[in-house]
Motif scaffolding. Structure first.
Motif, mmCIF file in Angstrom:
data_model
loop_
_atom_site.group_PDB
_atom_site.id
_atom_site.type_symbol
_atom_site.label_atom_id
_atom_site.label_comp_id
_atom_site.label_asym_id
_atom_site.label_seq_id
_atom_site.Cartn_x
_atom_site.Cartn_y
_atom_site.Cartn_z
ATOM 1 N N ASN A 206 -4.976 18.439 1.720
ATOM 2 C CA ASN A 206 -5.196 18.015 3.333
ATOM 3 C C ASN A 206 -5.301 16.417 3.854
ATOM 4 O O ASN A 206 -6.002 16.070 5.026
ATOM 5 C CB ASN A 206 -5.654 18.718 4.222
ATOM 6 N N CYS A 207 -5.643 15.060 2.988
ATOM 7 C CA CYS A 207 -5.840 14.062 3.167
ATOM 8 C C CYS A 207 -4.940 12.849 3.011
ATOM 9 O O CYS A 207 -4.631 13.292 1.503
ATOM 10 C CB CYS A 207 -7.183 13.774 2.051
ATOM 11 N N LEU A 208 -5.082 12.316 4.094
ATOM 12 C CA LEU A 208 -4.522 10.533 3.492
ATOM 13 C C LEU A 208 -5.041 9.826 2.391
ATOM 14 O O LEU A 208 -5.767 9.250 2.259
ATOM 15 C CB LEU A 208 -4.164 10.215 5.067
ATOM 16 N N LEU A 209 -3.669 9.765 1.244
ATOM 17 C CA LEU A 209 -4.463 8.531 0.231
ATOM 18 C C LEU A 209 -3.828 7.563 0.317
ATOM 19 O O LEU A 209 -2.809 7.576 1.064
ATOM 20 C CB LEU A 209 -3.955 9.554 -0.897
ATOM 21 N N HIS A 210 -4.655 6.361 0.159
ATOM 22 C CA HIS A 210 -3.582 4.901 0.058
ATOM 23 C C HIS A 210 -3.997 4.284 -1.449
ATOM 24 O O HIS A 210 -5.448 4.391 -1.854
ATOM 25 C CB HIS A 210 -4.692 4.258 1.301
ATOM 26 N N PHE A 211 -3.032 3.190 -1.607
ATOM 27 C CA PHE A 211 -3.087 2.742 -3.334
ATOM 28 C C PHE A 211 -2.405 1.224 -2.485
ATOM 29 O O PHE A 211 -1.522 1.068 -2.715
ATOM 30 C CB PHE A 211 -2.376 3.963 -4.297
ATOM 31 N N PRO A 212 -3.303 0.893 -2.433
ATOM 32 C CA PRO A 212 -3.177 -0.601 -2.852
ATOM 33 C C PRO A 212 -2.822 -0.993 -4.367
ATOM 34 O O PRO A 212 -3.566 -0.614 -5.447
ATOM 35 C CB PRO A 212 -4.493 -1.715 -2.222
ATOM 36 N N ILE A 213 -1.033 -2.192 -4.295
ATOM 37 C CA ILE A 213 -0.940 -2.154 -5.711
ATOM 38 C C ILE A 213 -0.075 -3.529 -5.186
ATOM 39 O O ILE A 213 0.016 -3.940 -4.135
ATOM 40 C CB ILE A 213 0.408 -1.478 -5.818
ATOM 41 N N THR A 214 -0.774 -3.990 -7.328
ATOM 42 C CA THR A 214 0.077 -5.781 -7.003
ATOM 43 C C THR A 214 0.434 -5.204 -8.164
ATOM 44 O O THR A 214 0.443 -4.685 -8.934
ATOM 45 C CB THR A 214 -1.202 -6.672 -7.163
ATOM 46 N N PRO A 215 0.697 -6.618 -8.561
ATOM 47 C CA PRO A 215 1.766 -7.142 -9.665
ATOM 48 C C PRO A 215 1.833 -6.802 -11.229
ATOM 49 O O PRO A 215 -0.141 -6.648 -11.147
ATOM 50 C CB PRO A 215 2.322 -8.771 -10.202
ATOM 51 N N GLY A 216 2.357 -5.448 -11.483
ATOM 52 C CA GLY A 216 1.901 -4.798 -13.137
ATOM 53 C C GLY A 216 1.081 -3.233 -12.816
ATOM 54 O O GLY A 216 0.410 -2.558 -13.503
ATOM 55 N N GLN A 217 0.475 -3.211 -11.501
ATOM 56 C CA GLN A 217 0.417 -1.702 -10.854
ATOM 57 C C GLN A 217 1.172 -0.892 -10.643
ATOM 58 O O GLN A 217 2.282 -1.041 -9.976
ATOM 59 C CB GLN A 217 -0.687 -1.647 -9.906
ATOM 60 N N VAL A 218 0.628 0.523 -10.830
ATOM 61 C CA VAL A 218 1.745 1.873 -9.914
ATOM 62 C C VAL A 218 0.885 2.402 -9.529
ATOM 63 O O VAL A 218 -0.352 2.656 -9.430
ATOM 64 C CB VAL A 218 2.221 2.290 -11.756
ATOM 65 N N ALA A 219 1.597 3.171 -8.644
ATOM 66 C CA ALA A 219 0.943 4.492 -7.683
ATOM 67 C C ALA A 219 1.997 5.643 -7.979
ATOM 68 O O ALA A 219 3.101 5.720 -7.921
ATOM 69 C CB ALA A 219 1.292 4.025 -6.472
ATOM 70 N N ASN A 220 1.452 6.630 -8.456
ATOM 71 C CA ASN A 220 2.341 7.811 -8.793
ATOM 72 C C ASN A 220 2.244 9.134 -7.427
ATOM 73 O O ASN A 220 1.262 8.930 -6.897
ATOM 74 C CB ASN A 220 1.872 8.627 -9.851
ATOM 75 N N VAL A 221 3.858 9.407 -7.391
ATOM 76 C CA VAL A 221 3.980 10.904 -6.172
ATOM 77 C C VAL A 221 4.326 11.492 -6.292
ATOM 78 O O VAL A 221 5.830 11.533 -6.790
ATOM 79 C CB VAL A 221 5.018 9.901 -4.979
ATOM 80 N N VAL B 254 0.556 -0.912 -0.139
ATOM 81 C CA VAL B 254 -0.531 -0.412 0.060
ATOM 82 C C VAL B 254 1.218 1.671 -0.173
ATOM 83 O O VAL B 254 2.032 1.451 1.102
ATOM 84 C CB VAL B 254 -0.649 0.455 1.322
ATOM 85 N N VAL B 255 0.798 2.415 -0.986
ATOM 86 C CA VAL B 255 1.654 2.809 -1.454
ATOM 87 C C VAL B 255 0.865 4.207 -0.596
ATOM 88 O O VAL B 255 -0.877 4.702 -1.015
ATOM 89 C CB VAL B 255 1.788 3.958 -2.330
ATOM 90 N N SER B 256 1.232 4.994 0.511
ATOM 91 C CA SER B 256 0.311 5.855 0.940
ATOM 92 C C SER B 256 1.115 7.796 0.604
ATOM 93 O O SER B 256 2.157 7.801 0.917
ATOM 94 C CB SER B 256 0.057 5.691 3.152
ATOM 95 N N ILE B 257 0.006 8.891 0.415
ATOM 96 C CA ILE B 257 0.166 9.804 0.554
ATOM 97 C C ILE B 257 -0.498 11.155 0.935
ATOM 98 O O ILE B 257 -1.738 10.501 1.118
ATOM 99 C CB ILE B 257 0.233 10.537 -1.393
#
Length: 233
Positions: A88-103, A79-82
């Motif tokens: 002013n929100c905390l965002l959570h991005f669960p990623i599995t193989p082949g998925q991306v999260a951008n920061v 889980v990539v959290s930003i």
């Protein structure tokens, strides 16, 4: 970007073995290899971190002041959290193989492995990514300043932060004896949950009921400048 590399030079490099540059190692299952222009001189404006970590291990909260980061999941899950500084929100991005999260550049973030043998690739748009870690902010800011600023008990702040003697990078530290570390996974969104979740930054992520999706929340504060047109000077 203009390149001044002499591609006829005998010193020009086109390949590199990342295992030759392990920049942090907590143990055999949790470590980071780094590739930048310091290792491969033809990289130009690109660099990356090769991250291996296991369940409940955390690439500690940090930000990159000079680069955006694209996190690609090779194996396992995380889980990539930003924190979005505009909402002013905390965002959570669960990623599995082949998925991306951008920061985006300069945004506060962290990654938590949700299963063992998780492998992430963090790609940066800078020849060498600069990083400011949360552990360094906490351990290098005097306890009396933190206590005064946030109206805290100075003795408790000093005692709580005393174990932070070095940059953590991947936490919990190898010598951590706290039993509650195992409970950090409680409430972690599973792979079957919605891909993007968000909650306000001041609401505890791990207080969510285990296995239930985190529901998007509206921003707590709307800043006046967000509604204004962008003006060029």
């Amino acid at each position: 970007m203009t390149s001044y590399m002499d591609y006829t030079s005998p010193s020009v490099q086109f390949t590199y073995d990342l295992s030759n540059n392990t920049t942090f190692k907590k143990d055999a299952n949790n470590y980071i290899n780094t590739l930048s222009i310091m290792q491969l001189n033809t990289l130009e404006n690109t660099s990356l971190l090769d991250i291996y970590f296991s369940t409940a291990n955390v690439v500690e909260p940090h930000y990159h002041q000079n680069a955006a980061e694209l996190v690609y999941c090779i194996s396992g899950s995380a889980v990539v959290s930003i924190i979005n500084p505009f909402t002013n929100c905390l965002l959570h991005f669960p990623i599995t193989p082949g998925q991306v999260a951008n920061v985006p550049q300069g945004w506060w973030h962290y990654e938590i492995a949700t299963i063992d043998n998780t492998h992430l690739l963090a790609i940066f748009d800078a020849p060498v990514p600069d990083t400011i870690f949360g552990s360094d902010i906490l351990r290098l800011t005097p306890a009396n300043v933190l206590a005064h600023t946030y109206c805290l008990n100075q003795a408790k702040v000093k005692d709580t932060l005393a174990p932070l003697q070095n940059t953590v990078v991947i936490g919990p530290p190898a010598d951590c004896q706290k039993q509650e570390v195992a409970g950090a996974m409680k409430g972690m969104p599973q792979q079957k949950q919605p891909y993007i979740n968000s909650i306000p930054a001041n609401q505890s992520y791990f207080n969510q009921t285990y296995g239930q999706p985190l529901q998007p929340q509206p921003p707590q504060t709307q800043y006046p400048y967000q509604q204004q047109p962008y003006i060029h000077y």
